[in-house]
Design a protein around this motif. Structure first.
Motif, PDB file in Angstrom:
ATOM      1  N   UNK A 343       0.950  -1.248   0.143  1.00 49.52           N
ATOM      2  CA  UNK A 343       0.087   0.045  -0.107  1.00 49.52           C
ATOM      3  C   UNK A 343       0.845   1.263   0.003  1.00 49.52           C
ATOM      4  N   UNK A 344       0.370   2.445  -0.298  1.00 51.12           N
ATOM      5  CA  UNK A 344       1.117   3.586  -0.211  1.00 51.12           C
ATOM      6  C   UNK A 344       1.763   3.831   1.213  1.00 51.12           C
ATOM      7  N   UNK A 345       1.155   3.550   2.284  1.00 48.22           N
ATOM      8  CA  UNK A 345       1.973   3.827   3.496  1.00 48.22           C
ATOM      9  C   UNK A 345       1.770   2.243   4.300  1.00 48.22           C
ATOM     10  N   UNK A 354       8.197  -4.020  21.393  1.00 46.19           N
ATOM     11  CA  UNK A 354       8.880  -3.223  22.284  1.00 46.19           C
ATOM     12  C   UNK A 354       8.602  -1.871  21.766  1.00 46.19           C
ATOM     13  N   UNK A 355       8.304  -0.980  22.721  1.00 43.07           N
ATOM     14  CA  UNK A 355       8.010   0.623  22.330  1.00 43.07           C
ATOM     15  C   UNK A 355       9.362   1.139  22.226  1.00 43.07           C
ATOM     16  N   UNK A 356      10.566   0.552  22.522  1.00 45.29           N
ATOM     17  CA  UNK A 356      11.784   1.311  22.388  1.00 45.29           C
ATOM     18  C   UNK A 356      12.497   1.094  21.259  1.00 45.29           C
ATOM     19  N   UNK A 357      11.900   0.386  20.235  1.00 39.37           N
ATOM     20  CA  UNK A 357      12.610   0.036  18.978  1.00 39.37           C
ATOM     21  C   UNK A 357      11.758   0.056  17.798  1.00 39.37           C
ATOM     22  N   UNK A 358      10.375   0.559  18.132  1.00 38.89           N
ATOM     23  CA  UNK A 358       9.281   0.818  16.980  1.00 38.89           C
ATOM     24  C   UNK A 358       9.985   1.763  16.028  1.00 38.89           C
ATOM     25  N   UNK A 359      10.713   2.779  16.496  1.00 42.83           N
ATOM     26  CA  UNK A 359      10.985   3.869  15.635  1.00 42.83           C
ATOM     27  C   UNK A 359      12.213   3.300  14.905  1.00 42.83           C
ATOM     28  N   UNK A 360      13.010   2.696  15.373  1.00 40.79           N
ATOM     29  CA  UNK A 360      14.173   2.166  14.543  1.00 40.79           C
ATOM     30  C   UNK A 360      13.743   1.200  13.263  1.00 40.79           C
ATOM     31  N   UNK A 361      12.693   0.319  13.817  1.00 39.70           N
ATOM     32  CA  UNK A 361      12.232  -0.660  12.701  1.00 39.70           C
ATOM     33  C   UNK A 361      11.601   0.270  11.823  1.00 39.70           C
ATOM     34  N   UNK A 362      10.676   1.089  12.037  1.00 40.88           N
ATOM     35  CA  UNK A 362      10.122   1.943  11.086  1.00 40.88           C
ATOM     36  C   UNK A 362      11.032   2.545   9.976  1.00 40.88           C
ATOM     37  N   UNK A 363      12.264   3.076  10.670  1.00 38.77           N
ATOM     38  CA  UNK A 363      13.040   3.767   9.746  1.00 38.77           C
ATOM     39  C   UNK A 363      13.745   2.702   8.772  1.00 38.77           C
ATOM     40  N   UNK A 364      13.998   1.681   9.266  1.00 36.04           N
ATOM     41  CA  UNK A 364      14.449   0.494   8.246  1.00 36.04           C
ATOM     42  C   UNK A 364      13.532   0.131   7.106  1.00 36.04           C
ATOM     43  N   UNK A 366      10.915   1.795   6.204  1.00 34.48           N
ATOM     44  CA  UNK A 366      10.813   2.681   5.412  1.00 34.48           C
ATOM     45  C   UNK A 366      11.874   2.915   4.078  1.00 34.48           C
ATOM     46  N   UNK A 367      13.072   2.700   4.579  1.00 38.45           N
ATOM     47  CA  UNK A 367      14.137   2.645   3.584  1.00 38.45           C
ATOM     48  C   UNK A 367      14.116   1.341   2.566  1.00 38.45           C
ATOM     49  N   UNK A 368      13.872   0.359   3.221  1.00 40.55           N
ATOM     50  CA  UNK A 368      13.781  -0.956   2.332  1.00 40.55           C
ATOM     51  C   UNK A 368      12.953  -0.848   1.372  1.00 40.55           C
ATOM     52  N   UNK A 369      11.740  -0.572   1.857  1.00 41.70           N
ATOM     53  CA  UNK A 369      10.262  -0.760   0.873  1.00 41.70           C
ATOM     54  C   UNK A 369      10.011   0.629   0.395  1.00 41.70           C
ATOM     55  N   UNK A 370      10.918   1.923   0.363  1.00 39.59           N
ATOM     56  CA  UNK A 370      10.526   3.169   0.050  1.00 39.59           C
ATOM     57  C   UNK A 370       9.029   3.440   0.046  1.00 39.59           C
ATOM     58  N   UNK A 371       8.477   3.340   1.426  1.00 39.85           N
ATOM     59  CA  UNK A 371       7.153   3.791   1.659  1.00 39.85           C
ATOM     60  C   UNK A 371       7.378   4.262   3.083  1.00 39.85           C
ATOM     61  N   UNK A 372       6.336   5.350   3.302  1.00 40.48           N
ATOM     62  CA  UNK A 372       6.489   5.964   4.925  1.00 40.48           C
ATOM     63  C   UNK A 372       5.628   4.599   5.541  1.00 40.48           C
TER      64      UNK A 372
END
Length: 579
Positions: A343-345, A354-364, A366-372
């Protein structure tokens, strides 16, 4: 097949440029506004005089006056900060300055798992049960905390907000609000990190007090927080980080020395990558997995011996963070695979994440799939998540359009944090997907900005020295990707799982290149005996002086050169977050 769908070769910057640097690099400097020797001096060797006047930040007078009154009247001050590196370094810096000025000052950091982000009334109430507080100074948070600030005022507590996140329409009624992004603030540089705002407040407090504390020492701490927070390394941020990095080769703080010694960084020039990939993740790990107090205590250690147990604990927490991140990524990838199409997002959620790593995983992702991408820890009644975007999409604006669904929400155009009731998760996913449904497919093309095409023969000691003047590299000042055509791979050797050392040749020049696991998809292209078009970055190497770091590759003559686009308009495709 190349990793990127488009290699965008930057156009000629045009205009005159008379620079004493290697000819191949002149266009790179020109794109950064450097066209003569005087500009080169200011760009490559910024000084404290290069920085803007701290007094120009709106609210600075009120903030300083209230702080000096608290010091004069011996009022207890509490610094309330975020649990990431930006927040930790902000607390460390401001506490040191206030102590030097004679303040009675403590700090509090909410626990990521139990308290959540931002100024929380319940956290302040816990502090108030222990001591009488008359002034709270927020660092790297507070700009959206209208109700908590009002609650503090009701209890006779003044609040000074220092923050850098995007301000909402309604600001807290604080004694002062310091945020360069605030409407009506005339400060000329809007992109300071939270620690950058605190640096400005600290400098102004010291100036008004006539205190001789070293501003260069403060710049070292500001550099760590600015790089780790992925702030744009342009303008004043770039100058501040360059000044700070120059001093970090030999820091005076015992805790920081102990950490850098353990990483093999002590006594050598530091690059932004050393902070972004090695120092920052260890400091961040405390707040991600446990309590940020461990990282703050490190900076308070009286000597390196006392700091060693804290350093070991940060290393242990970082290993735990990596394991948590790997587990979450596996589950998130399973959800993506089950979608049957992108999907587009991406809105991904899981129980027990774990709340402490959700941002890191979102970044990886987003980079891999070129999607927000939003990655959300789902609880029984509440969801807590973090989002990261791609260069072409303003994620903050997209989330703002669904703002009625959130209980808390804030951040920047390409990085946001939020919470919402679990019952609203499906509505959020549907609203965001519908909102981006009509966006042109070109927004999702995975692009590689290439700043110059060069011959390997042109890489010599002078070019390497001139290339270093472009540092520090990071967000909005990416490490240049370069292109060499018709490169023959003579040898390939795996030296660690997923890591390959290549021996490559172009004409008569032979040199070493490295492929990391992030470029594992290129293995069929970089086998021995193949001739390729090679996109690479120049990296220092302790054994050979330098090496080529492979970014992408294509069969010779088949590189997807669809540009041109201005390379510096596109963020660095490498992940400038925890590694």
């Amino acid at each position: 097949m190349p990793i990127h769908q488009s290699w965008d070769l930057a156009p000629d910057p045009g205009g005159e440029a008379d620079l004493p640097v290697s000819e191949a690099l002149i266009p790179l400097f020109a794109r950064r506004g450097v066209r003569d020797a005087a500009q080169l001096e200011g760009f490559s060797r910024p000084t404290l005089a290069s920085l803007h006047d701290a007094a120009a930040i709106g609210g600075m007078d009120s903030a300083c006056e209230r702080i000096f009154r608290a010091i004069r009247d011996r009022e207890a001050i509490v610094i309330y900060g975020d649990y990431d590196v930006d927040g930790v370094t902000s607390i460390v810096m401001l506490r040191a300055v206030l102590r030097a000025l004679g303040a009675d000052v403590g700090f509090v950091v909410p626990h990521r798992q139990f308290d959540g982000y931002g100024l929380r009334t319940e956290v302040l109430d816990r502090v108030l049960r222990e001591r009488a507080i008359r002034l709270v100074i927020t660092v790297d948070c507070g700009i959206t905390s209208v109700e908590p600030v009002a609650r503090a005022i009701e209890q006779g507590i003044d609040v000074i907000v220092t923050d850098h996140h995007l301000p909402p329409d309604l600001l807290p009624e604080a004694a002062a609000v310091l945020n360069p992004r605030k409407e009506g603030c005339d400060y000329p540089f809007k992109e300071l990190a939270g620690v950058g705002v605190v640096f400005k407040l600290s400098c102004e407090l010291l100036r008004r007090a006539g205190h001789g504390m070293s501003i260069e020492s403060l710049a070292k701490i500001a550099a760590i927080g600015t790089v780790a927070d992925v702030a744009p390394l342009v303008g004043e941020n770039r100058a501040l980080v360059r000044i700070g990095l120059d001093g970090l080769a030999d820091p005076r703080n015992p805790g920081l020395r102990a950490l850098m010694r353990s990483l093999g960084l002590l006594g050598r020039p530091l690059r932004a990558a050393d902070v972004g990939f090695r120092i920052g993740p260890r400091i961040n790990a405390a707040g991600r997995v446990a309590s940020a107090d461990t990282a703050i205590d490190l900076f308070d250690a009286p000597n390196e011996g006392a700091a060693l147990p804290l350093v070991e604990e940060l290393h242990r927490l970082n290993r735990e963070r990596r394991a948590l991140e790997a587990a979450l990524l596996r589950e998130a990838e399973e959800q993506i695979a089950a979608m049957g199409g992108l999907p587009p997002i991406l809105v991904l959620a899981g129980e027990g994440w774990h709340k402490g790593v959700v941002g890191l995983c979102a970044g990886r992702l987003a980079q891999k799939y070129s999607r927000p991408t939003l990655v959300i820890a789902r609880g029984e009644t509440e969801c807590v998540g973090s989002g990261r975007s791609i260069p072409s999409i303003d994620l903050h604006a997209e989330l703002a359009r669904a703002g009625d669904l959130f209980t808390r929400f804030g951040g920047h155009s390409h990085a946001c944090g939020f919470s919402l009731e679990a019952s609203r998760l499906d509505a959020l996913r549907e609203r965001l997907i519908d909102g981006l449904a009509g966006i042109d497919a070109s927004a999702f093309i995975k692009r590689l900005p290439i700043e110059a095409e060069i011959e390997l023969d042109s890489i010599d000691a002078r070019l390497l020295a001139d290339h270093a003047l472009l540092e520090p590299f990071g967000q909005d000042n990416p490490q240049p990707a370069l292109l060499a055509r018709g490169v023959r791979v003579e040898q390939t050797r795996e030296f660690s799982p997923g890591c390959h050392r290549l021996l490559v040749r172009q004409a008569s020049r032979r040199m070493t290149a490295v492929c990391w696991p992030s470029t594992a998809a290129l293995e069929p292209l970089v086998g021995g005996g193949r001739t390729i078009d090679l996109a690479f970055r120049l990296e220092p190497d302790r054994y050979e002086g330098f090496r080529l770091e492979v970014v992408d590759a294509a069969a010779a003559g088949e590189a997807p050169l669809d540009g041109p686009a201005t390379a510096t308009d596109v963020p660095d495709p490498r992940p400038w977050f925890d590694a």
